[in-house]
Motif scaffolding. Structure first.
Motif, PDB file in Angstrom:
ATOM      1  N   ILE A   9       0.863  -1.183   0.000  1.00 22.16           N
ATOM      2  CA  ILE A   9       0.000   0.000   0.000  1.00 22.16           C
ATOM      3  C   ILE A   9       0.897   1.230   0.000  1.00 22.16           C
ATOM      4  O   ILE A   9       1.867   1.298   0.739  1.00 22.16           O
ATOM      5  N   LEU A  10       0.573   2.197  -0.841  1.00 17.76           N
ATOM      6  CA  LEU A  10       1.284   3.463  -0.881  1.00 17.76           C
ATOM      7  C   LEU A  10       0.245   4.559  -0.743  1.00 17.76           C
ATOM      8  O   LEU A  10      -0.731   4.595  -1.487  1.00 17.76           O
ATOM      9  N   ILE A  11       0.418   5.435   0.248  1.00 20.38           N
ATOM     10  CA  ILE A  11      -0.549   6.491   0.509  1.00 20.38           C
ATOM     11  C   ILE A  11       0.158   7.835   0.340  1.00 20.38           C
ATOM     12  O   ILE A  11       1.264   8.021   0.820  1.00 20.38           O
ATOM     13  N   THR A  12      -0.487   8.760  -0.341  1.00 24.09           N
ATOM     14  CA  THR A  12       0.045  10.101  -0.487  1.00 24.09           C
ATOM     15  C   THR A  12      -1.035  11.095  -0.100  1.00 24.09           C
ATOM     16  O   THR A  12      -2.220  10.787  -0.165  1.00 24.09           O
ATOM     17  N   SER A  13      -0.635  12.277   0.343  1.00 23.48           N
ATOM     18  CA  SER A  13      -1.620  13.296   0.691  1.00 23.48           C
ATOM     19  C   SER A  13      -1.257  14.587  -0.013  1.00 23.48           C
ATOM     20  O   SER A  13      -0.158  14.750  -0.523  1.00 23.48           O
ATOM     21  N   GLY A  41      -0.749  -4.426  -5.344  1.00 27.61           N
ATOM     22  CA  GLY A  41      -0.631  -3.308  -4.419  1.00 27.61           C
ATOM     23  C   GLY A  41      -1.650  -2.230  -4.723  1.00 27.61           C
ATOM     24  O   GLY A  41      -2.182  -2.140  -5.829  1.00 27.61           O
ATOM     25  N   ARG A  42      -1.930  -1.397  -3.719  1.00 29.26           N
ATOM     26  CA  ARG A  42      -2.912  -0.319  -3.865  1.00 29.26           C
ATOM     27  C   ARG A  42      -2.244   1.025  -3.628  1.00 29.26           C
ATOM     28  O   ARG A  42      -1.505   1.187  -2.676  1.00 29.26           O
ATOM     29  N   PHE A  43      -2.541   1.979  -4.490  1.00 31.14           N
ATOM     30  CA  PHE A  43      -2.062   3.351  -4.348  1.00 31.14           C
ATOM     31  C   PHE A  43      -3.264   4.185  -3.944  1.00 31.14           C
ATOM     32  O   PHE A  43      -4.261   4.232  -4.666  1.00 31.14           O
ATOM     33  N   HIS A  44      -3.201   4.813  -2.777  1.00 33.06           N
ATOM     34  CA  HIS A  44      -4.353   5.559  -2.262  1.00 33.06           C
ATOM     35  C   HIS A  44      -3.968   7.024  -2.108  1.00 33.06           C
ATOM     36  O   HIS A  44      -3.014   7.349  -1.417  1.00 33.06           O
ATOM     37  N   ILE A  45      -4.740   7.900  -2.735  1.00 28.29           N
ATOM     38  CA  ILE A  45      -4.515   9.341  -2.656  1.00 28.29           C
ATOM     39  C   ILE A  45      -5.475   9.910  -1.616  1.00 28.29           C
ATOM     40  O   ILE A  45      -6.677   9.722  -1.714  1.00 28.29           O
ATOM     41  N   VAL A  46      -4.912  10.592  -0.624  1.00 32.98           N
ATOM     42  CA  VAL A  46      -5.729  11.221   0.409  1.00 32.98           C
ATOM     43  C   VAL A  46      -5.697  12.726   0.150  1.00 32.98           C
ATOM     44  O   VAL A  46      -4.652  13.339   0.162  1.00 32.98           O
ATOM     45  N   GLY A  47      -6.849  13.298  -0.116  1.00 33.09           N
ATOM     46  CA  GLY A  47      -6.934  14.719  -0.418  1.00 33.09           C
ATOM     47  C   GLY A  47      -7.269  14.923  -1.879  1.00 33.09           C
ATOM     48  O   GLY A  47      -7.420  13.979  -2.650  1.00 33.09           O
ATOM     49  N   LYS A  65      -2.368  -3.849 -10.082  1.00 38.93           N
ATOM     50  CA  LYS A  65      -2.329  -2.730  -9.142  1.00 38.93           C
ATOM     51  C   LYS A  65      -3.591  -1.884  -9.264  1.00 38.93           C
ATOM     52  O   LYS A  65      -4.277  -1.927 -10.275  1.00 38.93           O
ATOM     53  N   SER A  66      -3.898  -1.121  -8.213  1.00 39.83           N
ATOM     54  CA  SER A  66      -5.098  -0.286  -8.247  1.00 39.83           C
ATOM     55  C   SER A  66      -4.828   1.075  -7.619  1.00 39.83           C
ATOM     56  O   SER A  66      -3.902   1.240  -6.835  1.00 39.83           O
ATOM     57  N   ILE A  67      -5.667   2.031  -7.998  1.00 34.09           N
ATOM     58  CA  ILE A  67      -5.603   3.391  -7.460  1.00 34.09           C
ATOM     59  C   ILE A  67      -6.955   3.705  -6.845  1.00 34.09           C
ATOM     60  O   ILE A  67      -7.993   3.394  -7.420  1.00 34.09           O
ATOM     61  N   ALA A  68      -6.941   4.312  -5.673  1.00 34.98           N
ATOM     62  CA  ALA A  68      -8.168   4.746  -5.003  1.00 34.98           C
ATOM     63  C   ALA A  68      -7.897   6.108  -4.383  1.00 34.98           C
ATOM     64  O   ALA A  68      -6.763   6.563  -4.333  1.00 34.98           O
ATOM     65  N   GLY A  69      -8.939   6.736  -3.889  1.00 32.12           N
ATOM     66  CA  GLY A  69      -8.767   8.029  -3.264  1.00 32.12           C
ATOM     67  C   GLY A  69      -9.878   8.337  -2.296  1.00 32.12           C
ATOM     68  O   GLY A  69     -10.938   7.717  -2.327  1.00 32.12           O
ATOM     69  N   SER A  70      -9.610   9.269  -1.395  1.00 29.97           N
ATOM     70  CA  SER A  70     -10.621   9.723  -0.447  1.00 29.97           C
ATOM     71  C   SER A  70     -10.281  11.151  -0.047  1.00 29.97           C
ATOM     72  O   SER A  70      -9.128  11.552  -0.089  1.00 29.97           O
ATOM     73  N   PRO A  71     -11.293  11.932   0.333  1.00 32.84           N
ATOM     74  CA  PRO A  71     -11.055  13.332   0.682  1.00 32.84           C
ATOM     75  C   PRO A  71     -10.385  13.519   2.039  1.00 32.84           C
ATOM     76  O   PRO A  71      -9.885  14.577   2.345  1.00 32.84           O
ATOM     77  N   GLY A  72     -10.350  12.543   2.841  1.00 32.80           N
ATOM     78  CA  GLY A  72      -9.799  12.640   4.186  1.00 32.80           C
ATOM     79  C   GLY A  72     -10.333  11.474   4.969  1.00 32.80           C
ATOM     80  O   GLY A  72     -10.515  10.389   4.426  1.00 32.80           O
ATOM     81  N   GLY A  73     -10.624  11.686   6.192  1.00 35.82           N
ATOM     82  CA  GLY A  73     -11.163  10.582   6.964  1.00 35.82           C
ATOM     83  C   GLY A  73     -11.809  11.043   8.244  1.00 35.82           C
ATOM     84  O   GLY A  73     -11.496  12.108   8.774  1.00 35.82           O
ATOM     85  N   SER A  74     -12.691  10.192   8.742  1.00 33.47           N
ATOM     86  CA  SER A  74     -13.340  10.458  10.024  1.00 33.47           C
ATOM     87  C   SER A  74     -12.322  10.231  11.135  1.00 33.47           C
ATOM     88  O   SER A  74     -11.290   9.578  10.924  1.00 33.47           O
ATOM     89  N   PRO A  75     -12.589  10.733  12.330  1.00 32.75           N
ATOM     90  CA  PRO A  75     -11.670  10.472  13.446  1.00 32.75           C
ATOM     91  C   PRO A  75     -11.428   8.972  13.662  1.00 32.75           C
ATOM     92  O   PRO A  75     -10.299   8.560  13.928  1.00 32.75           O
ATOM     93  N   ALA A  76     -12.455   8.146  13.500  1.00 34.03           N
ATOM     94  CA  ALA A  76     -12.280   6.696  13.682  1.00 34.03           C
ATOM     95  C   ALA A  76     -11.375   6.122  12.596  1.00 34.03           C
ATOM     96  O   ALA A  76     -10.512   5.276  12.879  1.00 34.03           O
ATOM     97  N   LEU A  77     -11.538   6.580  11.366  1.00 35.25           N
ATOM     98  CA  LEU A  77     -10.700   6.097  10.265  1.00 35.25           C
ATOM     99  C   LEU A  77      -9.252   6.550  10.447  1.00 35.25           C
ATOM    100  O   LEU A  77      -8.313   5.785  10.199  1.00 35.25           O
ATOM    101  N   ILE A  78      -9.061   7.771  10.893  1.00 34.28           N
ATOM    102  CA  ILE A  78      -7.707   8.273  11.145  1.00 34.28           C
ATOM    103  C   ILE A  78      -7.049   7.464  12.258  1.00 34.28           C
ATOM    104  O   ILE A  78      -5.881   7.103  12.166  1.00 34.28           O
ATOM    105  N   ARG A  79      -7.793   7.127  13.310  1.00 34.41           N
ATOM    106  CA  ARG A  79      -7.269   6.306  14.400  1.00 34.41           C
ATOM    107  C   ARG A  79      -6.845   4.935  13.867  1.00 34.41           C
ATOM    108  O   ARG A  79      -5.787   4.425  14.195  1.00 34.41           O
TER     109      ARG A  79
END
Length: 124
Positions: A9-13, A41-47, A65-79
């Motif tokens: 997993i590779l995450i970028t913001s 592997g999954r590449f996830h863009i945060v923001g 391989k796959s690419i996904a994204g999300s605008p951010g996260g809830s407090p539970a997801l961040i935890r």
């Protein structure tokens, strides 16, 4: 290209503070990021990326391989994400400044000289 390691997993913001040409997340060489991923592997863009993410389809098809994204996260997801990082010994690379050098830290940011995230430390 063979590599000695590969990520599952590779995450970028993104951040609105990076406004210089060539630094914007959308102008990145996304194919290079994908080459770091292991098979499936999954590449996830945060923001929000201000420009289109352009990736050759072969970079995704080769290795499933796959690419996904999300605008951010809830407090539970961040935890959950922080717990994952601790379990897998993933920590940020930061540049620390003592609180009394706050002006120097801000100057480094404004001049684009910050190499990593800047953290101000308060010593008691």
């Amino acid at each position: 290209m063979a590599t000695a390691w590969a990520l599952n997993i590779l995450i970028t913001s993104t951040t609105s503070l990076k406004r210089k040409p060539g630094i914007l997340p959308g102008s990145q060489d996304w194919d290079s990021y994908l080459s770091c991923l292991a098979n499936k592997g999954r590449f996830h863009i945060v923001g929000i990326v201000p420009e289109p993410v352009v990736v050759p389809s072969f970079s995704l098809i080769n290795g499933g391989k796959s690419i996904a994204g999300s605008p951010g996260g809830s407090p539970a997801l961040i935890r959950t994400m922080l717990d994952f990082c601790v379990r897998h010994n993933i920590y940020p690379i930061v540049e620390e400044f003592p609180m009394e050098k706050v002006n120097e830290a801000i100057r480094q940011l404004q001049e684009g000289k910050a190499r990593y995230r800047i953290v101000l430390k308060h010593h008691r």
